[in-house]
Write a protein that holds these residues in place. Structure first.
Motif, mmCIF file in Angstrom:
data_model
loop_
_atom_site.group_PDB
_atom_site.id
_atom_site.type_symbol
_atom_site.label_atom_id
_atom_site.label_comp_id
_atom_site.label_asym_id
_atom_site.label_seq_id
_atom_site.Cartn_x
_atom_site.Cartn_y
_atom_site.Cartn_z
ATOM 1 N N TYR A 41 3.796 -6.266 3.940
ATOM 2 C CA TYR A 41 2.504 -5.797 4.430
ATOM 3 C C TYR A 41 1.533 -5.461 3.300
ATOM 4 O O TYR A 41 0.313 -5.556 3.490
ATOM 5 C CB TYR A 41 2.699 -4.620 5.402
ATOM 6 N N ALA A 42 2.050 -5.115 2.135
ATOM 7 C CA ALA A 42 1.167 -4.952 0.976
ATOM 8 C C ALA A 42 0.571 -6.297 0.582
ATOM 9 O O ALA A 42 -0.639 -6.411 0.322
ATOM 10 C CB ALA A 42 1.938 -4.344 -0.200
ATOM 11 N N LEU A 43 1.416 -7.327 0.548
ATOM 12 C CA LEU A 43 0.924 -8.670 0.240
ATOM 13 C C LEU A 43 -0.058 -9.159 1.292
ATOM 14 O O LEU A 43 -1.080 -9.774 0.975
ATOM 15 C CB LEU A 43 2.098 -9.638 0.125
ATOM 16 N N GLU A 44 0.233 -8.879 2.548
ATOM 17 C CA GLU A 44 -0.661 -9.291 3.627
ATOM 18 C C GLU A 44 -2.032 -8.646 3.471
ATOM 19 O O GLU A 44 -3.067 -9.306 3.643
ATOM 20 C CB GLU A 44 -0.053 -8.906 4.973
ATOM 21 N N SER A 45 -2.048 -7.361 3.124
ATOM 22 C CA SER A 45 -3.329 -6.664 2.967
ATOM 23 C C SER A 45 -4.145 -7.220 1.808
ATOM 24 O O SER A 45 -5.378 -7.133 1.800
ATOM 25 C CB SER A 45 -3.093 -5.171 2.766
ATOM 26 N N MET A 46 -3.458 -7.820 0.824
ATOM 27 C CA MET A 46 -4.123 -8.404 -0.339
ATOM 28 C C MET A 46 -4.444 -9.886 -0.136
ATOM 29 O O MET A 46 -5.088 -10.493 -0.995
ATOM 30 C CB MET A 46 -3.228 -8.256 -1.571
ATOM 31 N N GLY A 47 -3.971 -10.460 0.964
ATOM 32 C CA GLY A 47 -4.171 -11.883 1.198
ATOM 33 C C GLY A 47 -3.357 -12.754 0.262
ATOM 34 O O GLY A 47 -3.753 -13.878 -0.067
ATOM 35 N N LYS A 48 -2.176 -12.255 -0.149
ATOM 36 C CA LYS A 48 -1.370 -12.952 -1.154
ATOM 37 C C LYS A 48 -0.004 -13.404 -0.637
ATOM 38 O O LYS A 48 0.841 -13.830 -1.436
ATOM 39 C CB LYS A 48 -1.157 -12.040 -2.369
ATOM 40 N N VAL A 49 0.214 -13.350 0.653
ATOM 41 C CA VAL A 49 1.525 -13.718 1.192
ATOM 42 C C VAL A 49 1.900 -15.142 0.805
ATOM 43 O O VAL A 49 3.006 -15.414 0.323
ATOM 44 C CB VAL A 49 1.568 -13.552 2.723
ATOM 45 N N ASP A 50 1.010 -16.082 1.030
ATOM 46 C CA ASP A 50 1.329 -17.494 0.793
ATOM 47 C C ASP A 50 1.728 -17.764 -0.662
ATOM 48 O O ASP A 50 2.518 -18.668 -0.934
ATOM 49 C CB ASP A 50 0.147 -18.376 1.170
ATOM 50 N N GLU A 51 1.196 -16.981 -1.592
ATOM 51 C CA GLU A 51 1.461 -17.217 -3.010
ATOM 52 C C GLU A 51 2.904 -16.898 -3.415
ATOM 53 O O GLU A 51 3.456 -17.561 -4.300
ATOM 54 C CB GLU A 51 0.497 -16.394 -3.875
ATOM 55 N N VAL A 52 3.504 -15.908 -2.757
ATOM 56 C CA VAL A 52 4.824 -15.462 -3.229
ATOM 57 C C VAL A 52 5.882 -15.337 -2.134
ATOM 58 O O VAL A 52 6.992 -14.911 -2.396
ATOM 59 C CB VAL A 52 4.709 -14.105 -3.983
ATOM 60 N N HIS A 53 5.547 -15.718 -0.915
ATOM 61 C CA HIS A 53 6.474 -15.550 0.217
ATOM 62 C C HIS A 53 7.833 -16.200 -0.075
ATOM 63 O O HIS A 53 8.879 -15.547 -0.002
ATOM 64 C CB HIS A 53 5.849 -16.155 1.470
#
Length: 209
Positions: free
Chosen positions: A99-111
């Protein structure tokens, strides 16, 4: 609802997966229709599909590329979102990552990298002193990630997903919730490809009303 005991392994960080309630297993259809509707976020005219997953689940790692390909090709009237389950408090560190990554819009980069780090390389990303430097190594802003990880917003998301997984009666991962009405998982469906096929059928069924 009787929920099985889930715990993160000290060495593998894996939750038991592809486990469903006995009533689910008896359905024979590969899915169940909920007695009470689960909440949906999709706008009117959209069919919502929710993937319930955990970074600590090796089956979720194997399902991830299958689901990602399906998501990429999904029709425009299908709204897809991911939710990181939390069957007990030991899941919270991994939920906070997502959820931290989601809030930053960075999920796709490191999922996918997170699955690899946890499941293959056995890096303890559930430990902040390991996680935060690792995040920086992936080229993300460590300070922003730490702030998001510790934020009230992320804590609120964790509470919300607990309510949603309970509404869908999620008992294992990966699992899919469709339109607030249907639930399936790999064990119930008999495999990941069949899980996707059932989801497509339920989307079509939902469109017909």
């Amino acid at each position: 609802m009787k929920r099985r005991e889930f715990a993160l392994s000290a060495t593998v960080l894996a939750a038991p997966a592809l486990i469903s309630l006995p009533a689910h297993a008896q359905s024979g259809k590969g899915y169940v229709e909920l007695k009470s509707r689960a909440p949906v976020n999709a706008p009117a005219g959209q069919v919502e599909v929710v993937e319930f997953f955990s970074y600590g689940c090796v089956h979720c790692m194997h399902f991830e590329p299958i689901f990602a390909a399906w998501k990429k090709a999904a029709p425009k009237d299908v709204s897809v979102r991911l939710e990181h389950v939390g069957f007990n408090s030991s899941f919270e560190p991994l939920q906070r990552i997502y959820y931290a990554l989601e809030s930053m819009g960075k999920v796709d980069e490191v999922h996918a990298k997170i699955f690899d780090a946890l499941q293959v390389k056995k890096i303890r990303l559930d430990k902040p002193d390991v996680l935060f430097p690792w995040i920086a190594e992936q080229g993300l802003d460590r300070a922003k990630f730490e702030a998001a990880y510790k934020s009230f917003g992320v804590a609120s998301k964790i509470r919300q997903v607990t309510q949603l997984q309970d509404a869908y009666k999620v008992e294992g991962t990966p699992a899919l919730g469709i339109a607030g009405r249907y639930y399936t998982d790999g064990s119930m469906a008999g495999g990941f490809e069949r899980m996707i096929q059932i989801t497509n059928n339920l989307i079509a069924q939902t469109r017909k009303g």
